[in-house]
Design a protein around this motif. Structure first.
Motif, PDB file in Angstrom:
ATOM      1  N   SER A  25       2.070 -37.282  33.438  1.00  0.00           N
ATOM      2  CA  SER A  25       3.014 -36.339  32.874  1.00  0.00           C
ATOM      3  C   SER A  25       2.731 -34.750  32.976  1.00  0.00           C
ATOM      4  O   SER A  25       1.530 -34.493  33.043  1.00  0.00           O
ATOM      5  N   PRO A  26       3.260 -34.145  33.371  1.00  0.00           N
ATOM      6  CA  PRO A  26       3.129 -33.288  33.687  1.00  0.00           C
ATOM      7  C   PRO A  26       2.878 -32.099  32.439  1.00  0.00           C
ATOM      8  O   PRO A  26       2.604 -30.955  32.646  1.00  0.00           O
ATOM      9  N   SER A  27       3.187 -32.694  31.142  1.00  0.00           N
ATOM     10  CA  SER A  27       2.432 -31.470  29.835  1.00  0.00           C
ATOM     11  C   SER A  27       1.183 -32.279  30.087  1.00  0.00           C
ATOM     12  O   SER A  27       0.179 -31.215  29.371  1.00  0.00           O
ATOM     13  N   LEU A  28       0.561 -32.601  31.254  1.00  0.00           N
ATOM     14  CA  LEU A  28      -1.523 -32.520  31.753  1.00  0.00           C
ATOM     15  C   LEU A  28      -1.758 -31.346  32.146  1.00  0.00           C
ATOM     16  O   LEU A  28      -2.510 -30.703  31.693  1.00  0.00           O
ATOM     17  N   PHE A  29      -0.499 -30.468  32.278  1.00  0.00           N
ATOM     18  CA  PHE A  29      -0.331 -28.532  32.624  1.00  0.00           C
ATOM     19  C   PHE A  29       0.067 -27.858  32.558  1.00  0.00           C
ATOM     20  O   PHE A  29      -0.219 -26.149  31.815  1.00  0.00           O
ATOM     21  N   THR A  30       1.303 -28.777  31.332  1.00  0.00           N
ATOM     22  CA  THR A  30       2.198 -27.141  30.789  1.00  0.00           C
ATOM     23  C   THR A  30       1.137 -26.402  29.250  1.00  0.00           C
ATOM     24  O   THR A  30       0.107 -27.133  28.617  1.00  0.00           O
ATOM     25  N   GLY A  31       2.247 -25.446  28.866  1.00  0.00           N
ATOM     26  CA  GLY A  31       1.267 -24.683  28.072  1.00  0.00           C
ATOM     27  C   GLY A  31       0.141 -23.905  28.608  1.00  0.00           C
ATOM     28  O   GLY A  31      -0.154 -23.958  30.280  1.00  0.00           O
ATOM     29  N   GLU A  32      -0.358 -23.075  27.789  1.00  0.00           N
ATOM     30  CA  GLU A  32      -1.871 -21.933  28.161  1.00  0.00           C
ATOM     31  C   GLU A  32      -3.161 -22.468  27.430  1.00  0.00           C
ATOM     32  O   GLU A  32      -2.758 -23.418  27.061  1.00  0.00           O
ATOM     33  N   ARG A  33      -3.931 -22.222  28.273  1.00  0.00           N
ATOM     34  CA  ARG A  33      -5.686 -22.278  28.217  1.00  0.00           C
ATOM     35  C   ARG A  33      -5.848 -24.008  28.454  1.00  0.00           C
ATOM     36  O   ARG A  33      -6.234 -24.364  27.492  1.00  0.00           O
ATOM     37  N   THR A  34      -5.312 -24.096  30.283  1.00  0.00           N
ATOM     38  CA  THR A  34      -5.690 -25.565  29.675  1.00  0.00           C
ATOM     39  C   THR A  34      -7.058 -25.898  30.269  1.00  0.00           C
ATOM     40  O   THR A  34      -7.322 -24.744  31.377  1.00  0.00           O
ATOM     41  N   SER A  35      -7.837 -26.826  30.190  1.00  0.00           N
ATOM     42  CA  SER A  35      -8.694 -27.095  29.826  1.00  0.00           C
ATOM     43  C   SER A  35      -9.797 -28.042  31.387  1.00  0.00           C
ATOM     44  O   SER A  35      -8.376 -28.720  32.002  1.00  0.00           O
ATOM     45  N   VAL A  36     -10.267 -27.214  32.321  1.00  0.00           N
ATOM     46  CA  VAL A  36     -10.484 -27.859  33.664  1.00  0.00           C
ATOM     47  C   VAL A  36     -12.228 -28.079  34.070  1.00  0.00           C
ATOM     48  O   VAL A  36     -12.751 -27.679  32.683  1.00  0.00           O
ATOM     49  N   SER A  37     -12.267 -28.241  34.589  1.00  0.00           N
ATOM     50  CA  SER A  37     -14.220 -28.912  35.066  1.00  0.00           C
ATOM     51  C   SER A  37     -14.449 -28.592  36.371  1.00  0.00           C
ATOM     52  O   SER A  37     -13.886 -28.846  37.485  1.00  0.00           O
ATOM     53  N   ARG A  38     -14.963 -27.729  37.062  1.00  0.00           N
ATOM     54  CA  ARG A  38     -15.665 -27.461  37.623  1.00  0.00           C
ATOM     55  C   ARG A  38     -16.912 -28.343  38.812  1.00  0.00           C
ATOM     56  O   ARG A  38     -17.841 -28.676  38.681  1.00  0.00           O
ATOM     57  N   LEU A  39     -15.915 -28.342  39.996  1.00  0.00           N
ATOM     58  CA  LEU A  39     -16.835 -29.510  40.903  1.00  0.00           C
ATOM     59  C   LEU A  39     -18.323 -29.318  41.686  1.00  0.00           C
ATOM     60  O   LEU A  39     -19.044 -30.046  42.266  1.00  0.00           O
ATOM     61  N   SER A  40     -17.628 -27.769  41.094  1.00  0.00           N
ATOM     62  CA  SER A  40     -19.100 -27.400  42.267  1.00  0.00           C
ATOM     63  C   SER A  40     -20.368 -27.197  41.063  1.00  0.00           C
ATOM     64  O   SER A  40     -21.770 -26.681  41.674  1.00  0.00           O
ATOM     65  N   MET A  41     -19.733 -27.837  40.366  1.00  0.00           N
ATOM     66  CA  MET A  41     -21.379 -27.551  38.934  1.00  0.00           C
ATOM     67  C   MET A  41     -21.385 -28.671  38.576  1.00  0.00           C
ATOM     68  O   MET A  41     -22.764 -29.151  38.156  1.00  0.00           O
ATOM     69  N   ILE A  42     -20.390 -29.673  38.457  1.00  0.00           N
ATOM     70  CA  ILE A  42     -21.094 -31.377  38.815  1.00  0.00           C
ATOM     71  C   ILE A  42     -20.063 -31.911  39.178  1.00  0.00           C
ATOM     72  O   ILE A  42     -19.227 -31.460  39.512  1.00  0.00           O
ATOM     73  N   PRO A  43     -20.598 -32.804  39.789  1.00  0.00           N
ATOM     74  CA  PRO A  43     -19.859 -33.465  41.194  1.00  0.00           C
ATOM     75  C   PRO A  43     -18.923 -34.253  40.181  1.00  0.00           C
ATOM     76  O   PRO A  43     -19.520 -35.086  38.711  1.00  0.00           O
TER      77      PRO A  43
END
Lengths: 126, 155
Positions: A24-42
């Motif tokens: 679903s594109p609603s995975l990304f729609t809206g503001e302040r979408t949370s993500v996580s950085r692979l550089s810090m946690i594999p």
């Protein structure tokens, strides 16, 4: 702190946003979408972390982890709608790699982002 | 694994282990069966997987679901509009749309047109948000104009 374009980020995909065939594109729609950085946690460690803190069975179960390069994300924003997307580090107690995309992502832009995602299945899954 | 819509095998709907057990969970909501015609339309056009997911969303998503506790329960108005749309819409041959629950309590349908371009419609409380990948068109339509939207999404 802005996350560099060279970094890759991930987002948990739970059963409300993935049905086994489509995302679903609603995975990304809206503001302040949370993500996580692979550089810090594999990636391998993200599975346990997301299962512990993001999924909530039986409502929503972790199905996939979606990955995208920050530079690719930013290019998608510019090409689709001249939207300057940024990823800003925003550590949480349970996730020191947490970051956010603060800008509003429209449905059309979310679709463009979806086409750039790499979907990971849980290690050991059939 | 890159997503390849053309070659993904569609699994039959498999009930989550927790849902297969007798419901001792206080948050499970029991709904009476909808109108038979509506149920049949959902089952016919969305398949057993889609039908199961619709009932899963209605039964197990309490307010506050979601990663930041911001998720809203499925809006009754959105659900009603969704049912009406499914009853009248004609999807391309061989295409079974996917159904999703959005954080705002909307219910979303997603499929591809005959040329493989994505088509999406999200039924929200006050109207429907849509996207046509073929023309990169997105917009919002109130429910008084839903018939026109059905036609636009089919062509």
């Amino acid at each position: 702190m802005l996350v560099a374009p060279e970094e890759n980020i991930v987002r948990a995909v739970c059963s409300d946003k993935w049905d086994g065939q489509r995302l679903s594109p609603s995975l990304f729609t809206g503001e302040r979408t949370s993500v996580s950085r692979l550089s810090m946690i594999p990636l391998i460690d993200h599975w346990d972390m997301f299962r512990k803190y993001v999924q909530k069975p039986p409502e929503r179960t972790l199905e996939r982890i979606a990955e995208i390069n920050v530079g690719v994300l930013q290019e998608a924003g510019l090409v689709h709608s001249k939207t300057e997307l940024t990823v800003e580090a925003s550590p949480l107690d349970w996730n020191r790699a947490h970051a956010e995309i603060p800008q509003k992502i429209t449905r059309g832009l979310a679709n463009a982002i979806l086409s750039k995602l790499k979907l990971h299945e849980s290690p050991g899954s059939s | 694994m890159m997503l390849d819509y053309a070659n993904v095998q569609t699994p039959a709907y498999r009930l989550n282990d927790d849902l297969a057990k007798p419901s001792y969970i206080s948050t499970v909501h029991r709904f009476s069966l909808d109108d038979t015609e509506e149920e049949n339309a959902v089952l016919e056009k969305l398949g057993s997987r889609g039908w199961g997911r619709v009932h899963y969303f209605r039964s197990h998503f309490d307010i506050g679901w979601g990663e930041n506790g911001n998720g809203k329960t499925l809006s009754p108005r959105a659900y009603d509009a969704f049912l009406r749309f499914v009853q009248v819409a004609q999807f391309p041959a061989g295409i079974v749309p996917s159904v999703f629950l959005t954080d705002g309590g909307g219910i979303e349908l997603s499929w591809e047109d005959q040329d493989g371009h994505p088509v999406q419609i999200e039924f929200q409380r006050d109207g429907a948000e849509y996207f046509l990948g073929a023309t990169q068109t997105e917009g919002f339509s109130d429910y008084q104009k839903i018939d026109g939207l059905v036609h636009a999404l089919e062509t």
